[in-house]
Design an enzyme around this catalytic site. Structure first.
Site: not given
Ligand code: ATP
Ligand code: MG
Length: 140
Positions: A11, A51, A59, A87, A93, A104, A114, A117, A128
């Site tokens: 990212k 997304y 968010f 993962r 996250t 992370r 973070n 992805h 994806e």
């Molecule tokens: P990713 O999809 O990026 O691999 P993830 O699966 O761990 O991460 P998701 O729940 O899919 O997390 O959320 C996608 C992304 O949105 C997160 O990686 C983070 O960058 C952002 N995100 C998630 N939760 C929050 C939050 N509460 N506040 C701000 N940003 C968030």
């Molecule tokens: Mg995710």
């Protein structure tokens, strides 16, 4: 276990701090192979489409803004159990909850910035990977 492919994104917080090599080393040391890789600057439309599943989340707007704030590196990782392994290497996250040694925990700045992805299922991985790469771009 089977050989799988998963979509990974380094990212904007990672490219900004010149961390792409350090993060790729974590993947390679764990046995994942980077079989496709491209650096690009996502457009607003691309980030919103990628997304789309999070469109209703509070968010979403901030997340899209962050993802277009600088270049990213998109990549296909291949290996045994690659989706779950990636993962695990990424960690939770929110870096505050991530296990020691995870990407992370080592590198993320915040729950939003973070660093990485990773696809969260076989279905997501296929979708994806197709979002960013043609079959001819992937050399296993
Ligand atoms: P990713 O999809 O990026 O691999 P993830 O699966 O761990 O991460 P998701 O729940 O899919 O997390 O959320 C996608 C992304 O949105 C997160 O990686 C983070 O960058 C952002 N995100 C998630 N939760 C929050 C939050 N509460 N506040 C701000 N940003 C968030
Ligand atoms: Mg995710």
């Amino acid at each position: 276990m089977a050989t799988e492919r998963t979509l990974s994104i380094l990212k904007p917080d990672a490219t900004r701090r010149n961390l792409t090599g350090k993060i790729n080393a974590v993947f390679e040391e764990a046995g994942l192979r980077i079989i496709a890789q491209r650096r690009l600057h996502l457009s607003q439309a691309q980030a919103e489409a990628f997304y789309a599943a999070h469109r209703e989340r509070g968010f979403f707007k901030d997340l899209v803004g962050f993802m277009v704030s600088g270049p990213v590196v998109v990549q296909v990782l291949e290996g045994e159990d690659a989706i779950a392994l990636n993962r695990k290497l990424m960690g939770a996250t929110n870096p505050a909850n991530a296990d020691p040694g995870t990407i992370r925990k080592l590198f993320a700045e915040s729950i939003e910035a973070n660093s990485v992805h990773g696809s969260d299922s076989a279905e997501a991985a296929a979708q994806e990977i197709g979002f960013f790469f043609a079959g001819t771009d992937i050399v296993g």
